[in-house]
Design a protein around this motif. Sequence first.
Motif, mmCIF file in Angstrom:
data_model
loop_
_atom_site.group_PDB
_atom_site.id
_atom_site.type_symbol
_atom_site.label_atom_id
_atom_site.label_comp_id
_atom_site.label_asym_id
_atom_site.label_seq_id
_atom_site.Cartn_x
_atom_site.Cartn_y
_atom_site.Cartn_z
ATOM 1 N N HIS A 1 0.847 -1.189 0.000
ATOM 2 C CA HIS A 1 0.000 0.000 0.000
ATOM 3 C C HIS A 1 0.882 1.237 0.000
ATOM 4 N N HIS A 2 0.687 2.090 -0.975
ATOM 5 C CA HIS A 2 1.410 3.346 -1.007
ATOM 6 C C HIS A 2 0.850 4.312 0.038
ATOM 7 N N ARG A 3 1.508 5.442 0.197
ATOM 8 C CA ARG A 3 1.133 6.361 1.261
ATOM 9 C C ARG A 3 -0.290 6.882 1.094
ATOM 10 N N GLU A 4 -0.679 7.202 -0.156
ATOM 11 C CA GLU A 4 -2.033 7.726 -0.341
ATOM 12 C C GLU A 4 -3.089 6.658 -0.057
ATOM 13 N N TYR A 5 -2.780 5.404 -0.372
ATOM 14 C CA TYR A 5 -3.741 4.334 -0.068
ATOM 15 C C TYR A 5 -3.810 4.081 1.430
ATOM 16 N N GLN A 6 -2.716 4.266 2.142
ATOM 17 C CA GLN A 6 -2.739 4.105 3.591
ATOM 18 C C GLN A 6 -3.657 5.136 4.243
ATOM 19 N N GLN A 7 -3.652 6.363 3.719
ATOM 20 C CA GLN A 7 -4.543 7.379 4.267
ATOM 21 C C GLN A 7 -6.007 7.003 4.046
ATOM 22 N N VAL A 8 -6.302 6.437 2.875
ATOM 23 C CA VAL A 8 -7.673 5.983 2.623
ATOM 24 C C VAL A 8 -8.028 4.813 3.539
ATOM 25 N N GLN A 9 -7.058 3.964 3.813
ATOM 26 C CA GLN A 9 -7.304 2.833 4.709
ATOM 27 C C GLN A 9 -7.626 3.313 6.124
ATOM 28 N N PHE A 10 -6.953 4.356 6.579
ATOM 29 C CA PHE A 10 -7.251 4.896 7.903
ATOM 30 C C PHE A 10 -8.661 5.482 7.952
ATOM 31 N N LYS A 11 -9.070 6.157 6.888
ATOM 32 C CA LYS A 11 -10.442 6.677 6.830
ATOM 33 C C LYS A 11 -11.460 5.535 6.822
ATOM 34 N N PHE A 12 -11.112 4.444 6.164
ATOM 35 C CA PHE A 12 -12.009 3.293 6.148
ATOM 36 C C PHE A 12 -12.178 2.704 7.542
ATOM 37 N N LEU A 13 -11.092 2.603 8.299
ATOM 38 C CA LEU A 13 -11.199 2.078 9.664
ATOM 39 C C LEU A 13 -12.058 2.987 10.533
ATOM 40 N N ASP A 14 -11.944 4.296 10.333
ATOM 41 C CA ASP A 14 -12.818 5.215 11.058
ATOM 42 C C ASP A 14 -14.279 5.005 10.676
ATOM 43 N N ALA A 15 -14.525 4.759 9.397
ATOM 44 C CA ALA A 15 -15.904 4.531 8.956
ATOM 45 C C ALA A 15 -16.469 3.240 9.523
ATOM 46 N N VAL A 16 -15.626 2.210 9.658
ATOM 47 C CA VAL A 16 -16.089 0.946 10.229
ATOM 48 C C VAL A 16 -16.417 1.123 11.704
ATOM 49 N N GLU A 17 -15.595 1.872 12.428
ATOM 50 C CA GLU A 17 -15.852 2.087 13.848
ATOM 51 C C GLU A 17 -17.106 2.918 14.084
ATOM 52 N N SER A 18 -17.486 3.724 13.126
ATOM 53 C CA SER A 18 -18.706 4.521 13.272
ATOM 54 C C SER A 18 -19.967 3.678 13.182
ATOM 55 N N MET A 19 -19.865 2.439 12.686
ATOM 56 C CA MET A 19 -21.002 1.520 12.566
ATOM 57 C C MET A 19 -22.093 2.074 11.655
ATOM 58 N N ASP A 20 -21.722 2.906 10.731
ATOM 59 C CA ASP A 20 -22.676 3.501 9.798
ATOM 60 C C ASP A 20 -22.243 3.150 8.380
ATOM 61 N N PRO A 21 -22.982 2.324 7.658
ATOM 62 C CA PRO A 21 -22.573 1.976 6.284
ATOM 63 C C PRO A 21 -22.549 3.164 5.330
ATOM 64 N N ASN A 22 -23.275 4.218 5.668
ATOM 65 C CA ASN A 22 -23.265 5.391 4.785
ATOM 66 C C ASN A 22 -21.886 6.029 4.707
ATOM 67 N N ASN A 23 -21.127 5.932 5.773
ATOM 68 C CA ASN A 23 -19.766 6.470 5.734
ATOM 69 C C ASN A 23 -18.882 5.687 4.759
ATOM 70 N N ILE A 24 -19.108 4.370 4.665
ATOM 71 C CA ILE A 24 -18.359 3.570 3.697
ATOM 72 C C ILE A 24 -18.792 3.921 2.283
ATOM 73 N N VAL A 25 -20.068 4.189 2.094
ATOM 74 C CA VAL A 25 -20.553 4.594 0.769
ATOM 75 C C VAL A 25 -19.925 5.914 0.352
ATOM 76 N N LEU A 26 -19.843 6.864 1.273
ATOM 77 C CA LEU A 26 -19.202 8.144 0.954
ATOM 78 C C LEU A 26 -17.728 7.964 0.624
ATOM 79 N N LEU A 27 -17.079 7.050 1.344
ATOM 80 C CA LEU A 27 -15.662 6.801 1.061
ATOM 81 C C LEU A 27 -15.486 6.174 -0.318
#
Length: 652
Positions: A227-253
């Motif tokens: 994973h390159h640096r820009e993909y790592q940043q997206v991965q961190f946002k994805f983990l935040d979206a999973v912890e929010s327990m809201d699938p809409n956040n994953i859709v926005l991502l």
Amino acid sequence: MSRRALRRLRGEQRGQEEPGLGELGLDPGPERCREGLPPAAVGRGRREPARTGVSNRFELITAEESEDEPPSREERADARLSERDAAGGNNEGAVTEETEGDGQRDGEEAEQPDQTEDNNLEDIDSLLEKIEDTNGLSPQTQSGIIADSRPLLYVEHRNLNPENELKRYFGARAVLGDQRPRQRQRQYVRSTWLTAPKNTWPRFSKTGIAMQLVDSRRGVQYFTFEHHREYQQVQFKFLDAVESMDPNNIVLLLQMNPYHVDSLLQLSDVCRMQEDQEMARDLIERALYSLECTFHPVFSLTSGTCRLDYRRPENRAFFLALFKHLMFLEKRGCPRTALEFCKLILSLDPENDPLCVLLLIDFLSLRAREYTFLTRMFQEWESHRNLSQLPNFAFSVPLAYFFLSQQEERSELELSQARERAARLIQLALIMFPSVLMPLLDHCSVQPDARVASHSFFGLNAQISQPPALNQLTSLYVGRTHSLWKDPAVMAWLETNVREVLRMVDARDPLVEESEHKRKMRYQSAPRNIYRHIILSEMKEATAALPLEVTSQPVMGFDPLPPLDSIVSYTRPERTNRPSNESTLSLFFRSLLPNFNLQGDIRHDGDEEAGAGQDLNQGVNRLMAAMRDMLANIQFQEPPRDDNPEGDGDWD
């Protein structure tokens, strides 16, 4: 008026004229020159379409040979040169060369005898027989192993496309439908083997994933995703979206990053839970397409010598996407394609088998009627993998031999060998795993006879006394493959062998006591990959038998039960506000005010004693300020007055 139009007016057929080179489509003809087509363009491959009345141009040659002798090559060349000189042009040299080449081809084709065509047909028949032999219809050797030099886990590209399997079942017209004219208008996309990109998908661009060659030894290449640096940043946002327990956040991502693999896997599970199977399958295919576009040039899907380490989190998405894809294929009615994907997953890490596809590959082999593959795998891997200790192989392999014994195209020797092996192996399976019989008959809606139902060997005691890990394996096998045992011929064969096993039990055969000892010593606890397979398979019979330490922890669809010895290449950054040792009052105010922090910023200097009093004062001040804000924001609603005609006496 052209000569073609005159011929149409006269009603002359193409086959009634003398078949020159122009009539066979090998010569452009003078009329093409008069219509504005240069001879050079015609010689480059542009020919007239075939006329009615002529189905094969070589039929005209053989028909004319029986009546008249065809003109010589020189006469035909002179005739065409004289016609083209009248039409004019500057391509005289090119026309002469094309004419001589056409005359040579026509002379050679006219001189071929009919015996050559017969020989060609015989060659085609022999080739078809060879193709059928490679598909599993060739005779077996004395050891039962198919005479195939290819590796066991060899993957064929054509078997990765489910449309090829559906075409064999229903025909190309029923499968393709109206797709052919649409494909002409489709924009250019990269050709892949695992999935076919769709027009509805977003435009693909570099995602930040790359595949690197880590090591190569003993003819095996070891790869890994990075994973390159820009993909790592997206991965961190994805983990935040999973912890929010809201699938809409994953859709926005996904709207910002349409080919983020873990988001596609997690959202696919959400869609599947909401009964949107088509969208769930489409998201998995998009994840596979995203990963395949990042393959290393040396990485091969078919060789069976490319490895990926599941302990690396970057590689797990590929394993999971392949597994989820083959589950969709099996439900879609494409077991042969699903078997090919199962072989691909097993070839990526055959030693560790992180998703434990060995518990599934026997079922797919039987569904796809690839009996020779299953028996070959059992014979080649039994010595070093002990496949007979798995209930699925112990019962599926003799079932495969039984199906082989029913194939009439095999010799009588092969049929008798298959029957003997099927009987011997099913008896060993019933002795080793007696707890499989009664649940299997129950799922097949078959009532056992009184002797079997009352015997203690196959009774309820056999299911209660078995270890927990063995209970999970037997429940998984029965729930998955019971439909394959409903055939009346299979049930009759099973009944015969059950009676033979009861005779051995009553005679106190030493094999029965030895198998009981093995069951007690083994299967005490299942490895982690079996738990992972049961969770991904979602078989309710096996999921109910999972231990509490597995069911009590959260399981994420993008990484179920990660290995305990994971190789982490990058970590998620620490949160700035991460309170610790909070009191109940602090947690209460934090639930009301998410930004409230009683302890303030975390100290990094380690001098806690010096600033203890200051921290206490600051904490009290924050608490008082939070209470003032809370009381200021509380609004009490007045009860309705008596003079209000619309009031009903109840508060809102």
